[in-house]
Design an enzyme around this catalytic site. Structure first.
Site, PDB file in Angstrom:
ATOM      1  N   SER A   1      35.104  32.891  38.947  1.00  0.00           N
ATOM      2  CA  SER A   1      34.814  32.486  40.328  1.00  0.00           C
ATOM      3  C   SER A   1      33.472  31.811  40.526  1.00  0.00           C
ATOM      4  O   SER A   1      33.188  31.312  41.621  1.00  0.00           O
ATOM      5  CB  SER A   1      34.887  33.719  41.237  1.00  0.00           C
ATOM      6  OG  SER A   1      36.182  34.271  41.224  1.00  0.00           O
ATOM      7  N   THR A   2      32.621  31.779  39.526  1.00  0.00           N
ATOM      8  CA  THR A   2      31.340  31.105  39.687  1.00  0.00           C
ATOM      9  C   THR A   2      31.512  29.624  40.009  1.00  0.00           C
ATOM     10  O   THR A   2      30.601  29.007  40.566  1.00  0.00           O
ATOM     11  CB  THR A   2      30.487  31.242  38.409  1.00  0.00           C
ATOM     12  OG1 THR A   2      31.269  30.864  37.271  1.00  0.00           O
ATOM     13  CG2 THR A   2      29.985  32.662  38.245  1.00  0.00           C
TER      14      THR A   2
END
Length: 737
Positions: A404-405
């Site tokens: 998700s970064t």
């Protein structure tokens, strides 16, 4: 009185004039004769009497240039602390002359063996065979019969050199182990010296021994130099690292010299075969700056090839000193924290695949790398004990799914593509496509939650990102729909991420960078995984460049380790004069407005301080402002343990920048294959980011209080931060990638 006629008087004057002219001409010719006689006499004297003397003198002035090695430039951290140094050591060298015979060299080796102790570990089996032949020529070549030799020479397809090579091969094959065992300990020591003597060029000093040369050995050889033609005692140096940071690279040692793979490249640049050269990473990248200019010595020889005088025509210069961007104090603490968290994770259940962790911190405006950390757990195959090695180069040579970064880039890509607008609300809900299992956000497995883009970043909504990808593909989500998307959707997504540096080379000034693995799409649904960072793989360096691009307002800046090039220090107390200060390189600007970038930064700030922020527990109480994004990628293992391939596991990641208002640093954390236990709460990625960021601001205050700055032109040389030394002979720790 009777007068003489006028014509008689004129005749008398003419007669006297002719007589005087004749006399003068005779004197002139006689003088010329004398001069020529003297000249001929002189030429005869020079040719006959002094001819040989002058020929010898002429031959004596034949000049041959010889390059001698000089010390490499030092390497410093950004504040002038020594990272890589040169340590002087006594050395014994040998210079082979064109007229020197093998027997003469062997005699010198015999004499040296009586004066020094020479290690024999580097002697090869082939060395022993050749040495035995040299010592027992008649017996050796008697092993090939005259009939065999005649047959070989009768072969018209073989040249004379090839015939001799075949004879030599047969001789070596027929030397028995018992015959080789006849070589005594003294013989082997002579051989060890002799092999070093023969490995160099004519008229080029070759190091015989430069490791552990005792004062007694140095003195004994020095006293006998007149009896050891070609031998000399001098001062050599060895490369010493004062930091375990592997991205600093290594140099070769004289006995290894130039790697065969790059031999032609270096020889074309006037290197010698036994020169030290940068073998990896920073040492290799900046070889031309560090190597320096060699001294040039002219040997004056006589017609027998014997050196009768030596003149130094150019003193040579040490290599330039290089100041890196690294803050070694920050680097060491970051290494300690990463190693500590890695071992903590390794002690938990489900950690059988875990073996590495990475961290990168850089200045988002200049690309200067402040800390580059990689740690890897290895196991000794003999003892079974585990140990941790430096794996900092893994930050740009290995790639993993980032999770998700990457969602900040996904949202900005949605703006650019015109499929969402800043502040737009979508419904977070499980995405159920025809023939597939539902895909949802971790916090919402079954419901429907309306949220805008900022809240989607704060809570790390998968569903919001899935819908951006589908809208880019030309379709709007509805329950149980078939996923029909435009063919170029994945390519456009990859191009969008590439603007931030994801999936492409960052341009780091170190060799061996890896751009990552691009998955081969086998169904349209891969675009959903791509949108949440669970399809293509990225390096930790790419993640740091990506978050830097958002932090600095949209400019993708090249990460680099070189800060300054300096002349060698004159007094050992101050850095040398500044030769070049490296300036930032902007590779591109992303296709988003400043307003869109600032809007996404607000969402990343909420990740740290929002009531539902995924990193709130780690950052809400920080004494500074910061913003970032956490990540957990569910992946399939394809690491070094082949028997565990296809095991389900998770990668932990984190990216961020600080201070929020005017970013000084951007950072990225990557912990691949952290656990196979999906029920564990693992905050170690966030903890690494918080603890290192805390230390950065502590150091900043300390530097301000002490007046330490990296922007000083006349900078003091500071001592290293450790007494530990890693010299060029130290065996590199193995990393099983």
């Amino acid at each position: 009185m009777r007068k003489l006629p006028k014509n008689n008087r004129a005749s008398s004057v003419k007669a006297r004039y002719r007589a005087n002219l004749s006399f003068r001409m005779n004197v002139l010719f006689f003088s010329i004769f004398i001069l020529f006689s003297l000249l001929i006499f002189r030429l005869g004297y020079l040719q006959i009497v002094k001819g040989e003397d002058y020929v010898r003198a002429l031959e004596r002035t034949e000049e041959i240039s010889v390059n001698t090695s000089v010390a490499r430039g030092r390497i410093y951290d950004r504040f002038g602390r020594i990272l890589v140094d040169n340590e002087p050591e006594n050395a014994i060298t040998y210079t082979k002359m064109p007229s020197t015979t093998t027997n003469e060299m062997l005699q010198i080796a015999e004499q040296l063996a009586m004066l020094i102790e020479q290690p024999i570990e580097r002697i090869t089996y082939r060395d022993k065979l050749d040495f035995w032949i040299l010592r027992n020529k008649e017996e050796a070549y008697a092993k090939v019969t005259k009939e065999e030799e005649a047959k070989l020479r009768a072969n018209e397809e073989l040249e004379s050199k090839e015939v001799q090579a075949e004879i030599d091969r047969l001789v070596r094959e027929r030397i028995t182990d018992e015959e080789l065992e006849q070589l005594s300990a003294h013989d082997l020591e002579v051989l060890a010296i002799f092999r070093e003597m023969t490995s160099g060029y004519y008229l080029s000093p070759q190091i015989i021994k430069n490791e552990n040369v005792t004062a007694e050995e140095f003195a004994r050889v020095s006293e006998r130099l007149p009896d050891l033609p070609g031998v000399n005692t001098t001062t050599d140096w060895k490369r010493v690292k004062l930091a375990s940071l592997s991205v600093l690279g290594r140099t070769t040692v004289p006995r290894k010299g130039i790697p065969l793979t790059r031999l032609d490249y270096f020889l074309a640049r006037d290197y010698s075969r036994n020169d030290r050269v940068g073998e990896s990473y920073f040492e290799a990248q900046y070889e031309e700056l560090l190597q320096g200019k060699k001294a040039v010595v002219k040997n004056i020889t006589n017609k027998q090839g014997q050196v009768v005088d030596t003149l130094t025509t150019y003193e040579g210069e040490p290599g330039n000193d290089l100041v890196t961007t690294i803050d070694i104090e920050l680097q060491k603490e970051a290494e300690r924290i990463v190693e500590e968290k890695l071992l903590e994770l390794k002690s938990l259940s489900g950690s059988k695949l875990l073996d590495r962790a990475f961290f990168v911190m850089m200045n988002p405006h200049t690309g200067e790398l402040l800390a580059v950390v990689g740690k890897k757990i290895e196991k000794d195959p003999e003892t079974g004990e585990s140990y941790v090695v430096d794996y900092s180069y893994g930050t740009f040579t290995t790639a993993y799914e980032a999770g998700s970064t990457v969602k900040g880039a996904t949202v900005l890509m949605g703006y650019k593509e015109g499929v969402i607008n800043p502040g737009q609300t979508l419904i977070d809900q499980p995405i159920k496509l025809a023939g597939t299992e539902p895909k949802s956000s971790i916090f919402n497995r079954s419901g429907a939650v309306a949220m805008n883009d900022l809240k989607a970043l704060e809570r790390s909504s998968n569903s919001y990102m899935f819908q951006i990808a589908m809208l880019m593909g030309g379709t709007k989500y509805s329950y149980n729909m078939p996923l029909l998307i435009k063919e170029d959707t994945l390519l456009r997504m990859r191009n969008g991420y590439a603007e931030f540096g994801l999936g492409v080379n960052t341009g780091i000034d170190l060799p061996g960078e890896f751009s990552g693995v691009k998955g081969i799409p086998d169904n349209p649904g891969v675009i959903l995984n791509q949108a949440i960072g669970q399809y293509d793989t990225y390096t930790t360096m790419q993640l740091a460049q990506y978050i830097s691009t958002i932090a600095n307002g949209g400019y993708r800046v090249q990460p680099r380790m070189l800060k300054e090039v300096r002349e060698p220090s004159e007094d050992g107390k101050k850095l040398g004069l500044l030769v070049e200060e490296v300036t930032p390189t902007v590779l591109n600007r992303i296709s988003n407005s400043t307003e869109e970038i600032e809007h996404v930064k607000k969402g990343l700030r909420q990740v740290y301080i929002g009531s539902q922020g995924s990193a709130r527990s780690s950052f809400s109480n920080a004494p500074y402002t910061a913003a970032g994004k956490t990540g957990t990628a569910e992946v399939v293992y394809y690491g070094p343990i082949r028997e565990e391939w296809r095991t389900d596991t998770v990668n932990l990641t984190h990216v961020g920048f600080a201070p929020y208002e005017d970013p000084e640093v951007a950072y990225a954390v990557m912990i691949p294959w952290a656990s196979t236990n999906f029920n564990l709460y693992l905050p170690h990625n966030n903890e690494i980011a918080r603890e290192i960021l805390d230390y950065y601001f502590e150091l900043k205050k300390k530097y301000e209080d002490t007046g330490l700055s990296s922007n000083t032109v006349e900078q003091q040389i500071l001592p290293p931060t450790t007494d530990d030394k890693i010299d060029e002979e130290t065996e590199e720790q193995t990393v099983n990638e």
